[in-house]
Every structure is written in C-alpha cells, then in structure tokens.
Write an enzyme that holds these catalytic residues in place. Structure first.
Site, PDB file in Angstrom:
ATOM      1  N   LYS A  65     -22.668  16.338 -30.476  1.00  0.00           N
ATOM      2  CA  LYS A  65     -23.548  16.569 -29.324  1.00  0.00           C
ATOM      3  C   LYS A  65     -23.832  18.055 -29.058  1.00  0.00           C
ATOM      4  O   LYS A  65     -24.957  18.433 -28.758  1.00  0.00           O
ATOM      5  CB  LYS A  65     -22.969  15.922 -28.072  1.00  0.00           C
ATOM      6  CG  LYS A  65     -23.046  14.398 -28.106  1.00  0.00           C
ATOM      7  CD  LYS A  65     -22.571  13.825 -26.795  1.00  0.00           C
ATOM      8  CE  LYS A  65     -22.551  12.317 -26.817  1.00  0.00           C
ATOM      9  NZ  LYS A  65     -22.205  11.735 -25.523  1.00  0.00           N
ATOM     10  N   ASP A 101     -27.062  11.035 -20.968  1.00  0.00           N
ATOM     11  CA  ASP A 101     -25.775  10.491 -20.497  1.00  0.00           C
ATOM     12  C   ASP A 101     -25.727  10.450 -18.974  1.00  0.00           C
ATOM     13  O   ASP A 101     -25.293   9.458 -18.382  1.00  0.00           O
ATOM     14  CB  ASP A 101     -24.609  11.359 -21.005  1.00  0.00           C
ATOM     15  CG  ASP A 101     -24.223  11.040 -22.439  1.00  0.00           C
ATOM     16  OD1 ASP A 101     -24.433   9.893 -22.871  1.00  0.00           O
ATOM     17  OD2 ASP A 101     -23.703  11.934 -23.126  1.00  0.00           O
TER      18      ASP A 101
HETATM   19  P1  NAP Z   1     -14.593  13.758 -25.385  1.00  0.00           P
HETATM   20  O1  NAP Z   1     -15.583  14.840 -25.147  1.00  0.00           O
HETATM   21  O2  NAP Z   1     -13.788  13.772 -26.631  1.00  0.00           O
HETATM   22  O3  NAP Z   1     -13.599  13.757 -24.111  1.00  0.00           O
HETATM   23  C1  NAP Z   1     -12.589  12.825 -23.985  1.00  0.00           C
HETATM   24  C2  NAP Z   1     -11.703  13.148 -22.783  1.00  0.00           C
HETATM   25  O4  NAP Z   1     -10.680  12.154 -22.733  1.00  0.00           O
HETATM   26  C3  NAP Z   1     -11.004  14.501 -22.850  1.00  0.00           C
HETATM   27  O5  NAP Z   1     -10.816  14.985 -21.552  1.00  0.00           O
HETATM   28  C4  NAP Z   1      -9.662  14.111 -23.481  1.00  0.00           C
HETATM   29  O6  NAP Z   1      -8.621  14.998 -23.204  1.00  0.00           O
HETATM   30  C5  NAP Z   1      -9.395  12.800 -22.783  1.00  0.00           C
HETATM   31  N1  NAP Z   1      -8.434  11.984 -23.509  1.00  0.00           N
HETATM   32  C6  NAP Z   1      -8.529  11.513 -24.762  1.00  0.00           C
HETATM   33  N2  NAP Z   1      -7.433  10.786 -25.083  1.00  0.00           N
HETATM   34  C7  NAP Z   1      -6.623  10.841 -23.981  1.00  0.00           C
HETATM   35  C8  NAP Z   1      -5.338  10.324 -23.688  1.00  0.00           C
HETATM   36  N3  NAP Z   1      -4.673   9.601 -24.585  1.00  0.00           N
HETATM   37  N4  NAP Z   1      -4.809  10.573 -22.461  1.00  0.00           N
HETATM   38  C9  NAP Z   1      -5.502  11.304 -21.545  1.00  0.00           C
HETATM   39  N5  NAP Z   1      -6.716  11.821 -21.774  1.00  0.00           N
HETATM   40  C10 NAP Z   1      -7.266  11.590 -22.978  1.00  0.00           C
HETATM   41  O7  NAP Z   1     -15.281  12.327 -25.347  1.00  0.00           O
HETATM   42  P2  NAP Z   1     -16.512  11.881 -24.431  1.00  0.00           P
HETATM   43  O8  NAP Z   1     -17.786  12.105 -25.144  1.00  0.00           O
HETATM   44  O9  NAP Z   1     -16.311  12.497 -23.102  1.00  0.00           O
HETATM   45  O10 NAP Z   1     -16.300  10.296 -24.368  1.00  0.00           O
HETATM   46  C11 NAP Z   1     -15.294   9.730 -23.550  1.00  0.00           C
HETATM   47  C12 NAP Z   1     -15.458   8.214 -23.541  1.00  0.00           C
HETATM   48  O11 NAP Z   1     -16.672   7.863 -22.915  1.00  0.00           O
HETATM   49  C13 NAP Z   1     -15.523   7.595 -24.955  1.00  0.00           C
HETATM   50  O12 NAP Z   1     -14.814   6.377 -24.924  1.00  0.00           O
HETATM   51  C14 NAP Z   1     -16.990   7.338 -25.172  1.00  0.00           C
HETATM   52  O13 NAP Z   1     -17.244   6.236 -26.046  1.00  0.00           O
HETATM   53  C15 NAP Z   1     -17.389   6.971 -23.739  1.00  0.00           C
HETATM   54  N6  NAP Z   1     -18.825   7.174 -23.527  1.00  0.00           N
HETATM   55  C16 NAP Z   1     -19.540   6.076 -23.180  1.00  0.00           C
HETATM   56  C17 NAP Z   1     -20.885   6.179 -22.946  1.00  0.00           C
HETATM   57  C18 NAP Z   1     -21.664   4.959 -22.555  1.00  0.00           C
HETATM   58  O14 NAP Z   1     -22.886   4.977 -22.654  1.00  0.00           O
HETATM   59  N7  NAP Z   1     -21.017   3.922 -22.095  1.00  0.00           N
HETATM   60  C19 NAP Z   1     -21.517   7.441 -23.075  1.00  0.00           C
HETATM   61  C20 NAP Z   1     -20.750   8.553 -23.423  1.00  0.00           C
HETATM   62  C21 NAP Z   1     -19.395   8.398 -23.650  1.00  0.00           C
HETATM   63  P3  NAP Z   1      -8.320  16.264 -24.165  1.00  0.00           P
HETATM   64  O15 NAP Z   1      -9.431  17.228 -23.939  1.00  0.00           O
HETATM   65  O16 NAP Z   1      -7.015  16.711 -23.693  1.00  0.00           O
HETATM   66  O17 NAP Z   1      -8.308  15.737 -25.577  1.00  0.00           O
END
Ligand code: NAP
Length: 271
Positions: A65, A101
C-alpha cells in the site's frame, strides 16, 4: 472487456475476485479481475505489465500500500493523508493513487446506525487499517478516539499524525473509558488473546467491529456477549470494492451503493 487486478503478497486468502465477479454481474459490465501474488521487489514490474496490458487499475494490499502511493504520479487527498494507496487508476502513462479504506469502513459503520459525531471510539491496532479507521472517525467528527496497540510508541505516533489532520478530535494512545464503538484493526481476531483482552471495555459499546473477514472471530463473539451490534469485515470489503469500482469506471448509479452492497452479500454464501 475491462481489466483490474489485486497486487498483494500473499493473495490466496483474498475474497476480492469473488466480490468483483458479483459486482460485474450486478452492474452488467464485463470486468476481469484477478489476484496476483507479487513480491515487494517485483511491484514496479508488475505495474508496468498491467499498464502494457491496458488494465483500468489495480488494488494494492499488504505489503504494497505505501509503495503503490510512491509509484503514483498523482494522489487524492485521502491517499496522501493516510499515507497509503489501496486503489490505483492507470491513466495512460500516469498512475493516480487513492485510498478507499476509510470510506469503505465508514460506509459499513453507517449502516449499523452508529453516530460517529461526538462519539468516543476505541481502536485496537496501529497499522494501516487503524490509520484509515482513525481518519474516517476524525472526519466524521468523533470526540475521542483511543488507539491501543502492543507497541505504544506506534499508537502514540499514529495519534499525533491523525490529530494533525483532525484537530477537533482528541486522539489518545491506550485504552480509554467507556466507548460507543470498538474496532479491532489487527489481523489476529483475538485468538489466544481473551485472557489478556480487557473484555470489560466492550461493555456498553453499541457497535463492535472486526476488520478481519471470512471467519467468525473471538472478538466478535465477545462483542455479542457484551450485547453490542457485532460486525465483521466483509461489509467494509464490499463497500470498499464499490468505491474502487467507481474510481476506475465511474458512479455505480442505479439503486446506489447500500443496495448494491446488500445485493453482493446476498449473491452467494461467502466463506
Ligand atoms: P498492518 O498494517 O500490518 O497492521 C496490523 C496491526 O495489528 C499492527 O498494529 C500490528 O502490531 C497489530 N498486530 C498484529 N498481530 C498482532 C498480535 N498478535 N497482537 C497484537 N497486535 C497485533 O495491517 P492492516 O493493513 O492494518 O490490516 C489489519 C487487519 O485489517 C487485517 O486483518 C486486514 O485483513 C484487515 N483489513 C480489512 C479490510 C476490510 O475491508 N475488511 C481492509 C483493510 C484491512 P505491530 O505493529 O506491533 O506488528
């Protein structure tokens, strides 16, 4: 026939090809959409190929992204503010970056009846999706947005950044007091987390939303137990796809986005 693609790494879990197939059918426009697994160092080559093959655009997902925004020649205000592009339009030699998003999240949230203006909201996670959710809540006039993440410094930096965009909203790191909305913006669905998770913070929430889609999550189960309206990530995904479609091909018109989203969700049994 129009063509669009998803570029991510990995992509095999994505439901986007099914969502676009449903949109294509409902909107009676032939669009071929495929998910391509592209390693970070191959992103530029993959985009070049899409351009040569006259794709209308592409979606970028983890981990592309931020890079997609950098590759683009122009970007919408939303993409620049969020610092990431999940949707890119190919216009001849130039690429126009956008971020849907925040809008997709807000479209899905609005359908629950939740009034974001003057609300108190809690976000879990401080990554790209949390940034988009915080941005949408700031834009909607939320009063307090608390961002809780395992790395506090990351939550602090995100709050500072969002406050720069929406000074009327108080963005604070950590767990706040009672909130009307609790959003899980981590990919973990809280497996293995319940004992650490502050379940009491879900009490009194009117809406609990998990951005994860495609499976029931412990977080939503806890939301249900707290008698909140619980919403998985599929609604946001579909809303976002509709917004992407409009960015590439123009307004969906007809019955409008909300009806179209319901029709997509009815069309098949989503996994
Ligand atoms: P990202 O940028 O990688 O961020 C993930 C976040 O979750 C970070 O703050 C990370 O912490 C935290 N995290 C990961 N594993 C963890 C754990 N075991 N315990 C606590 N915190 C944890 O990912 P993202 O793009 O934000 O996406 C996050 C989620 O949203 C994904 O599941 C994605 O599929 C979903 N999503 C859904 C949509 C939709 O349309 N429904 C759209 C966008 C995203 P750290 O920084 O410490 O690693």
């Amino acid at each position: 026939m129009d063509k669009a693609a998803l570029l991510g790494h990995p992509v095999k879990q994505s439901l986007s090809p099914q969502v676009y197939a449903a949109l294509s059918r409902l909107l009676d426009r032939e669009v071929k959409y495929k998910a391509l697994d592209v390693a970070p160092e191959k992103l530029e080559d993959a985009v070049k190929k899409l351009r040569e093959e006259e794709y209308a655009g592409f979606n970028a997902t983890i981990p592309h992204k931020a890079a997609a925004l950098k590759l683009a020649s122009t970007a919408t205000g939303e993409a620049r503010a969020i610092g990431a592009a999940n949707c890119v339009k190919i216009e001849g030699a130039s690429l126009k970056a956008h971020n849907t998003d925040a809008a997709g999240f807000y479209d899905a949230l609005s359908e629950t009846g939740f009034k974001a203006r003057d609300s108190r909201c809690q976000i879990f996670g401080a990554g790209g999706a949390a940034r988009a959710v915080g941005y949408a809540l700031g834009r909607a006039g939320a009063r307090h947005v608390f961002i809780w993440a395992r790395k506090e410094a990351k939550a602090e930096a995100l709050c500072k950044d969002l406050a720069g965009h929406w000074p009327e909203t108080v963005f604070a790191p950590g767990l706040g007091g009672p909130s009307g909305l609790f959003v899980n913006a981590t990919p973990m669905g809280l497996e293995g987390y319940p004992e650490k998770f502050p379940v009491k913070k879900l009490e009194g929430c009117s809406v609990v939303m998990d951005l994860t889609y495609g499976r029931p999550t412990k977080f939503l189960e806890l939301g249900n137990a707290a008698r909140a309206r619980s919403l998985g990530g599929l609604s946001m995904l579909v809303h976002q796809a509709i917004r992407n479609w409009e960015f590439w091909f123009g307004p969906v018109g007809g019955p409008g986005r909300a009806q179209l989203k319901s029709d997509v969700m009815r069309i098949k049994k989503w996994r």
